[in-house]
Design an enzyme around this catalytic site. Structure first.
Site, PDB file in Angstrom:
ATOM      1  N   LYS A   1       0.849  -1.193   0.000  1.00  0.00           N
ATOM      2  CA  LYS A   1       0.000   0.000   0.000  1.00  0.00           C
ATOM      3  C   LYS A   1       0.883   1.241   0.000  1.00  0.00           C
ATOM      4  CE  LYS A   1      -3.227   2.535   2.987  1.00  0.00           C
ATOM      5  NZ  LYS A   1      -3.934   2.542   4.288  1.00  0.00           N
TER       6      LYS A   1
ATOM      7  N   LYS B   1      -9.690  12.853   8.925  1.00  0.00           N
ATOM      8  CA  LYS B   1      -9.279  12.292  10.208  1.00  0.00           C
ATOM      9  C   LYS B   1      -9.367  13.353  11.302  1.00  0.00           C
ATOM     10  CE  LYS B   1      -6.107   8.865   8.287  1.00  0.00           C
ATOM     11  NZ  LYS B   1      -6.824   7.662   8.734  1.00  0.00           N
TER      12      LYS B   1
ATOM     13  N   ASP C   1       1.442   5.868   6.350  1.00  0.00           N
ATOM     14  CA  ASP C   1       0.472   5.060   5.626  1.00  0.00           C
ATOM     15  C   ASP C   1       1.064   4.442   4.362  1.00  0.00           C
ATOM     16  OD1 ASP C   1      -2.020   3.972   5.912  1.00  0.00           O
ATOM     17  OD2 ASP C   1      -3.054   5.481   4.729  1.00  0.00           O
TER      18      ASP C   1
ATOM     19  N   ASP D   1     -11.993   7.479   3.973  1.00  0.00           N
ATOM     20  CA  ASP D   1     -10.831   7.102   4.784  1.00  0.00           C
ATOM     21  C   ASP D   1     -10.569   5.605   4.735  1.00  0.00           C
ATOM     22  OD1 ASP D   1      -8.649   7.653   6.355  1.00  0.00           O
ATOM     23  OD2 ASP D   1      -9.746   7.602   8.254  1.00  0.00           O
TER      24      ASP D   1
ATOM     25  N   GLU E   1      -9.530   4.219   1.978  1.00  0.00           N
ATOM     26  CA  GLU E   1      -9.028   4.398   0.609  1.00  0.00           C
ATOM     27  C   GLU E   1      -7.927   3.427   0.228  1.00  0.00           C
ATOM     28  OE1 GLU E   1      -5.706   5.461   2.730  1.00  0.00           O
ATOM     29  OE2 GLU E   1      -7.771   5.984   3.200  1.00  0.00           O
TER      30      GLU E   1
ATOM     31  N   ARG F   1      -7.556   0.257   0.578  1.00  0.00           N
ATOM     32  CA  ARG F   1      -8.046  -0.966  -0.064  1.00  0.00           C
ATOM     33  C   ARG F   1      -8.470  -0.712  -1.512  1.00  0.00           C
ATOM     34  NH1 ARG F   1     -12.408  -1.555   4.563  1.00  0.00           N
ATOM     35  NH2 ARG F   1     -10.605  -0.627   5.596  1.00  0.00           N
TER      36      ARG F   1
END
Length: 578
Positions: A350, A362, A372, A432, A434, A436
């Site tokens: 990812k 967030k 992330d 949020d 996102e 996936r």
């Protein structure tokens, strides 16, 4: 000069200035590191340099163990009685410890020092537990030998267990402890480490070397002046002394560990990098550099928006529309230079370079959302290590759909319906969730276009996994028992801790949409499971696939990026060709 030139990278220039190798930095004219300008995003990310200390291994019979400024003597704790009860074990701190029995070269050294090592162990028996915990050390004892003051330290390797042998994690703890000692003991130019008997095989040297070099990592790319911290900067050479013969492949084993540490270092660099440095284009530049430095074993393909649109990657592009930079779909392919290919595998990471949450913005932890991209960091760090180590018999495809999850007039909004490259339609209930969406198209690419026979995917996907397993263990979801067993063993060997989680099919009901094939979000409970179930919709059902959620262990609140996942992926890839 190319931005990739080793003589012109920002961090190296910065270190040269600190060491007096360049003129002082004119802050009004130059920046201490590459970043954006007001009108232009950053296009490259500097890499932290490898540690300078040279690690070698020789037989203890062929050299003087104490010919160094710092002498570290490894010891096993006295073996515990097999009949010892649990209550007796818990009362260890209160009962008298059995003394350490030095053997071989350690005994000779202790006798030459008039029993100083025995005294050192006795004086610190309670805190040191006679080496009962791997990686523990005594304070340094300063002893004058032939008119020169030297420092002696005892290093614990845990209790000796001839049946079980010495585990990889024990060797890694020891290697990390030696690196820490080299840093903590100031003005040390050289160090020698006398390893206990039964330690000295090539695999042991690789484990020790990996941890030693990894623990010397220091990210000084964004520091200036006195804030710069160089690890063990005075140490030029560390020599390992092994009881018995040393293999002719010892140097290669140590180099393998150093190369694996370089992969871990890059993983840390990527996760540590702020968003004003790291975006989809500077990450793509990093991927190109990995290929350039692989000696031809890795090729790099970057798909832009046109190529992604042609493949129907609507899920990925839906998220990427909110980014400042163009989408960069990264595909690195490793092929060994010689021999037959026994297995073709895919590793997907990812690659969200920053996650604001999008329009479902967030409300907490946003300052940490540069991590992330932890999955992409682990995948690219592993690609760097694989390119250096060059395992045989395996073709590996490293795939990252890189972008940011931001807010602008083009960004995806709740209720949008996106179409992934396998034709499935996805109703976006929450922007949020996102990661996936980007992974969906990356998984289809690894499955269909690359034709990978096995696929593993790493992502900082859910807070639910962090709540379940904490910040030291990643979760593994797979229907394939053989793949689960393989990953569990790799996890044990590398020290990247994992735990298999349930892939409960009944929970898939929560992903049903009123108007599309599926939604991108399940209910309040079991969020890590529904996220894993979502991803299984984008890989062929008969193909071994594992989703690995590394949201917890990718970041340490005290030290920053951990480098988690790079060792696990490298080891897993290396095994596939055997």
């Amino acid at each position: 000069i190319s931005s990739r030139s080793p003589l012109s990278s920002p961090v190296v220039n910065h270190l040269q200035q600190i060491r007096g190798g360049a003129s002082s930095l004119n802050m009004s004219a130059e920046r201490p590191f590459e970043t954006w300008t007001f009108d232009k995003h950053c296009e490259t990310m500097a890499w932290s340099p490898a540690p300078e200390a040279a690690l070698t291994a020789v037989s203890a019979a062929d050299g003087a163990v104490d010919d160094a400024d710092l002498v570290i003597v490894g010891v096993f704790a006295p073996a515990k009685d097999e009949d010892e009860t649990k209550e007796e074990t818990e009362d260890d701190e209160e009962k008298e410890m059995d003394p350490i029995v030095f053997t071989g070269k350690a005994k000779e050294l202790d006798e030459a020092l008039g029993g100083a090592l025995t005294d050192l162990a006795a004086e610190n028996s309670k805190a040191f537990q006679n080496g009962g915990a791997a990686g523990t050390m005594t304070p340094a004892a300063r002893i004058v030998v032939d008119g020169k003051a030297k420092r002696y330290v005892l290093l614990g390797f845990g209790a000796e267990d001839p049946k079980k042998g010495v585990e990889s994690t024990t060797l890694m703890k020891a290697g990390g402890a030696v690196a820490s000692a080299c840093h903590d003991q100031k003005k040390v130019g050289s160090a020698s480490v006398l390893l206990p008997s039964r330690i000295g095989g090539d695999a042991a040297l690789t484990d020790f070397s990996t941890a030693f070099h990894s623990n010397l990592y220091a990210d000084n790319r964004y520091r200036t002046g006195k804030k710069v911290e160089l690890k063990a900067e005075d140490v030029k050479a560390v020599q390992l002394f092994c009881e018995g013969e040393v293999s002719s492949e010892a140097a290669s084993a140590i180099a393998k560990g150093a190369n694996l540490a370089k992969g871990v270092s890059l993983t840390k660099d990527i996760v540590n990098a702020p968003h004003n440095v790291l975006n989809s284009e500077s990450l793509a530049d990093t991927a190109k550099r990995i290929a350039e430095e692989s000696g031809g074993s890795i090729t790099c393909e970057i798909l832009g928006k046109e190529e992604c649109e042609a493949r129907g990657m609507g899920a990925y592009l839906g998220v990427a529309r909110g980014s400042e930079t163009e989408p960069q779909f990264i595909h690195l392919t490793y092929k060994p230079k010689e021999g037959d290919i026994k297995k073709k595998v895919g590793i997907v990471g990812k690659g969200l370079l920053f996650d604001t949450g999008g329009y479902n913005i967030k409300t907490a932890m946003m300052e940490l959302m540069k991590f992330d991209c932890g999955g992409a960091a682990a995948v690219l760090g592993a690609a760097r290590a694989v390119g250096d180590i060059q395992p045989e018999g395996v073709e590996a495809h490293f795939v990252v759909a890189a972008c940011e999850n931001m807010i602008n007039a083009r960004a995806v909004v709740p209720s949008d319906i996106l179409t992934a490259s396998n034709g499935k339609t996805i109703e976006v209930l929450n922007t949020d969730a996102e990661g996936r969406l980007t992974l969906a198209d990356a998984l289809v690419f690894a499955d269909k276009e690359c034709g990978c026979e096995k696929i593993i995917e790493l992502s900082t996907l859910t807070g639910a996994c962090m709540i379940s397993l904490g910040k030291k263990v990643c979760g593994v979801w797979t229907d394939d028992d053989d793949l689960a067993e393989d990953l569990a063993d790799v996890s044990k060997v590398t020290g990247d801790k994992s735990w298999r989680m349930p892939l409960e099919k009944e929970y898939a009901e929560e992903l049903k949409s009123k108007i599309a094939d599926m939604t991108n979000l399940g209910g309040r409970y079991g969020g890590a499971i529904t996220a894993a179930l979502f991803l299984t919709e984008f890989v062929s059902k008969k193909k071994p696939y594992a989703h690995i959620d590394i949201a917890g262990p990718v970041w340490d609140d005290k030290t920053g990026a951990t480098g988690f996942g790079a060792k696990l992926v490298t080891e897993w890839v290396s095994r596939q060709g055997k």
